[in-house]
Design an enzyme around this catalytic site. Structure first.
Site, PDB file in Angstrom:
ATOM      1  N   ASP A  64      54.589  41.683 -39.187  1.00  0.00           N
ATOM      2  CA  ASP A  64      53.365  41.079 -38.649  1.00  0.00           C
ATOM      3  C   ASP A  64      52.114  41.728 -39.239  1.00  0.00           C
ATOM      4  OD1 ASP A  64      51.804  39.446 -37.038  1.00  0.00           O
ATOM      5  OD2 ASP A  64      52.916  39.891 -35.208  1.00  0.00           O
ATOM      6  N   ASP A 101      51.045  31.108 -33.772  1.00  0.00           N
ATOM      7  CA  ASP A 101      51.195  31.650 -32.415  1.00  0.00           C
ATOM      8  C   ASP A 101      51.085  30.541 -31.385  1.00  0.00           C
ATOM      9  OD1 ASP A 101      51.734  34.263 -32.914  1.00  0.00           O
ATOM     10  OD2 ASP A 101      49.701  35.001 -32.605  1.00  0.00           O
TER      11      ASP A 101
HETATM   12  C1  GLA Z   1      51.415  38.288 -33.270  1.00  0.00           C
HETATM   13  C2  GLA Z   1      52.613  37.427 -33.536  1.00  0.00           C
HETATM   14  C3  GLA Z   1      53.313  37.137 -32.241  1.00  0.00           C
HETATM   15  C4  GLA Z   1      53.731  38.433 -31.611  1.00  0.00           C
HETATM   16  C5  GLA Z   1      52.534  39.327 -31.405  1.00  0.00           C
HETATM   17  C6  GLA Z   1      52.933  40.707 -30.945  1.00  0.00           C
HETATM   18  O1  GLA Z   1      50.438  37.615 -32.568  1.00  0.00           O
HETATM   19  O2  GLA Z   1      52.263  36.262 -34.202  1.00  0.00           O
HETATM   20  O3  GLA Z   1      54.424  36.316 -32.456  1.00  0.00           O
HETATM   21  O4  GLA Z   1      54.673  39.065 -32.439  1.00  0.00           O
HETATM   22  O5  GLA Z   1      51.791  39.479 -32.610  1.00  0.00           O
HETATM   23  O6  GLA Z   1      51.858  41.543 -30.786  1.00  0.00           O
END
Ligand code: GLA
Length: 736
Positions: A486, A556
């Site tokens: 990420d 997300d």
């Molecule tokens: C990002 C990712 C999510 C999750 C969060 C965790 O937003 O896209 O899927 O993993 O971080 O903090």
């Protein structure tokens, strides 16, 4: 159609001084003009043979200056369709290259010096790029240009694939002079096209709202699409397409430009005073300044230039195959991707081993294949204010270490996946306490937080090594099958403590090169781990990252209706095998919208499928639906992930959305169709399919009805009208 291995794909006509790159599908033609300038003549559908009659017209145009030392008023670079332009040479359009020399001058005149034609495709040092499986798959033309005064040399690289409508282009600059120069701009590609009405398609968006299709006329002036955020960004993807006003999903001309890069980028589209169009694609020149000492070089990233005369679906088909077959790499390139459950939207950071175990057990019961432990398992992370940079397990949540939990997941016959955010640092972390200098920060200025976190200067070797060693210690001590990589903020405070003042303009690009180096190391050392890219959802969804990680978290936003648009737009440039999509709870946590489990399943099943909710909270009836979805996906997965994807109805243009997947041998088709809002008096609309064998018959396996492939594509069929909002239907057609 396969050609013979010996067929030449690149010709140079000595007499006409014309290069012709061609295969059965496309031709790309340019010439060496008076003064040694390269002039673009044609890119598009294959022409058998260029007879030399098409020449770029010349004319005495006011305020367009002429070549130094000549009296020919009709010849000016200002309106010549050029192959690669620079600044100060009399072309007042946006330049491809801007080079600052020791005396401060930014003018260069790049002229033809030599060229080579060879089979194969050279590797780009330190950068991701499309590759070949064997040297006969493509040929490469390298044209060397030189600026006589500074002795700066440019090698323009053109690789044409034998069986694909694709030309990979990049540029390498070498300083053959004796003094240091600075590259202020070096586009990977310039394409000048003759005056014509064109439209440009881009993929803008925002966090939780990525890659919407935007289509607009190319008007006079310059329109640029870019990111200055240090990464590809949610806000503007680094793919654009240029099409005719009447191009649609199935017909018409379209050119695609995919930058194989994951940092700041810029795509410029300029319509000049005479209606000609210039496209420039490459690293964003803003905040970029790269020093090249004598005898040193600078290599740009690659652009994949594609062409289709079968509309947007035709272009996507080429891109999906290219990215899947010649950009993605490794063991999982063609692997059926596991159906996962991710604990993020189920627990956020509020979990421990005991709380997670029932989720694992339930996942097994429902037939899932992988459990992914998301953010919150490391350092002392209970919220997003701490611990980034400390990649050791959080003892409070896993008292016996992570391995015991990983073993538990494995004994349940599930793979085990883990979340990392390797490029970041929290102030509240051991890493910061030990190495406060590791973050990007302008000396004397307080850096800006974003999500309470800061960015590591990953371009620095010491920083990379630290992160690499922490990650590999964990991977060596705990069996991990998948990593979600990420990146949850963009870059500010651009200053690297490892660079002298005059090289600070290199920080952004060095960050990307550092990231690629780290990814190359880890993916090589751990070839059995499936890597998934992520950046707050789809903030770094690009062809560069795909070279290291064959799939990415698309957004997300897990709302099924919002996802229709996001996945529809993403599919223009990226293959379905790269688009992760999960079923989450309803009402949705991002939008508050209520949708049925069936519709959420249908949207998520149109990508790399998984769940992101607390499976233990499902009702018995819901569990039955989930089990059915999982077993259905297992059946259709090869076609979804590796079949031909075809967009049918764009959700931004009406009340319907539809797309389909066809097996490579056309024996099976899976169609998903969605109706958005309920209507009291709905139209009787027919759904028409595509990509089938018109000569053969297909059966709808649910209703038993038989249709000819030609019927399904030409007459179509009426869908049953369902009450309520956000409905979905799936059809499975099989050859009779
Ligand atoms: C990002 C990712 C999510 C999750 C969060 C965790 O937003 O896209 O899927 O993993 O971080 O903090």
């Amino acid at each position: 159609m396969n050609s013979t291995v010996t067929e030449q794909l690149i010709d140079f006509n000595e007499k006409q001084r014309v290069f012709h790159l061609h295969n059965n599908l496309i031709s790309y033609i340019f010439s060496i003009e008076k003064g040694g300038f390269l002039s673009h003549l044609y890119f598009g559908k294959r022409v058998r043979n260029y007879h030399g009659q098409l020449k770029n017209p010349q004319r005495d145009r006011g305020f367009s200056d002429n070549l130094p030392g000549t009296q020919d008023r009709t010849y000016s670079l200002d309106f010549l369709l050029q192959e690669y332009s620079s600044q100060g040479d009399g072309d007042f359009r946006k330049p491809a290259a801007v080079i600052r020399q020791a005396n401060g001058s930014q003018s260069t005149f790049f002229v033809y010096r030599a060229h080579t034609i060879s089979s194969g495709k050279p590797k780009l040092e330190g950068l991701p790029a499309a590759y070949l499986l064997d040297g006969s798959e493509a040929q490469t033309l390298t044209v060397t240009l030189e600026d006589e005064l500074s002795h700066v040399e440019l090698e323009l690289m053109y690789t044409i694939y034998r069986d694909r409508p694709v030309i990979a282009r990049s540029v390498k600059l070498t300083n053959k002079g004796t003094t240091t120069i600075n590259v202020e701009k070096l586009a990977s590609l310039q394409l000048d096209l003759p005056a014509d009405r064109k439209q440009v398609i881009s993929l803008p968006g925002a966090h939780m709202n990525e890659r919407h299709l935007e289509r607009e006329n190319v008007n006079f002036g310059v329109k640029s699409f870019s990111s200055r955020r240090g990464t590809t960004s949610h806000q503007m993807n680094n793919f654009i397409a240029l099409c005719d006003p009447n191009t649609d999903e199935f017909t018409g001309d379209v050119y695609g430009f995919s930058l194989v890069y994951s940092g700041n980028h810029k795509e410029e589209v300029e319509k000049d005073p005479y209606g000609a169009i210039r496209i420039l694609v490459g690293i964003n020149d803003e905040q970029f300044d790269w020093q090249v000492k004598s005898k040193q070089s600078f290599q740009t990233p690659e652009v994949l230039l594609t062409y289709s005369d079968n509309g947007f679906n035709g272009l996507s088909h080429t891109l999906h195959k290219l990215l899947r077959e010649r950009v993605a790499r490794g063991k999982f390139q063609y692997a059926l991707r596991p159906i996962l459950v991710n604990n993020w939207e189920a627990t956020f950071m509020d979990f421990n081993e005991d709380k997670l175990k029932p989720l694992v057990a339930e996942a097994k019961q429902l037939g899932l294949e992988m459990f992914v432990l998301d953010d919150g398992w490391f350092g002392h992370r209970d919220d997003d204010r701490s611990s980034l940079g400390d990649w050791q397990v959080f003892q409070k949540k896993f008292p016996a270490g992570l391995k015991r939990f990983a073993d538990y997941v494995h004994t349940n016959h599930l793979k085990f996946g883990l979340w990392f955010e390797p490029e970041m640092i929290s102030i509240d972390s051991e890493l910061y306490r030990q190495h406060p200098d590791y973050m990007l920060q302008v000396p004397g200025r307080q850096p800006s937080p974003s999500r309470d976190q800061y960015v590591l200067d990953i371009g620095r070797e010491a920083v990379r090594e630290n992160i690499h060693d922490q990650i590999s210690q964990l991977l060596d001590s705990c069996p991990i099958d998948y990593i979600k990589w990420d990146m949850n903020r963009h870059l500010t405070d651009i200053y690297s403590k490892a660079l002298p003042a005059e090289r600070q303009g290199e920080t952004f690009h060095r960050y990307v090169l550092g990231l690629y180096k780290l990814l190359e190391e880890l993916t090589t050392e751990y070839p059995n781990i499936l890597f998934e890219g992520c950046s707050g959802g789809g903030g770094r969804f690009d062809a560069g990252l795909l070279y290291y990680m064959p799939q990415s978290w698309t957004s997300d936003n897990t709302d099924a209706v919002a996802r229709m648009q996001i996945q529809y737009g993403t599919s223009l440039a990226y293959p379905v095998s790269s688009m992760a999509a999960h079923v989450s709870v309803s009402p949705n946590q991002q939008t508050g919208r209520t949708t049925s489990l069936q519709t959420r399943g249908a949207v998520a099943m149109s990508g790399v499928f998984g769940y992101e909710l607390d499976l233990t909270q499902l009702t018995v009836a819901e569990k039955t639906v989930v089990k059915k979805q999982v077993s259905l996906y297992k059946k259709i997965r090869p076609i979804i992930q590796y079949g031909t994807f075809i967009r049918l109805l764009d959700p931004s243009k009406g009340n319907h959305c539809a797309w389909m997947f066809v097996a490579t041998d056309k024996s099976v088709a899976v169609v998903f169709s969605f109706k958005l809002l309920a209507e009291a008096q709905p139209d009787f609309k027919r759904l028409k399919l595509a990509g089938l064998d018109p000569q053969k018959d297909y059966q709808n396996t649910t209703s038993g009805e038989i249709f000819g492939g030609d019927e399904l594509m030409n007459t179509g069929f009426y869908e049953s009208i369902q009450p309520g909002d956000f409905n979905s239907q799936m059809y499975y057609f099989k050859l009779v």
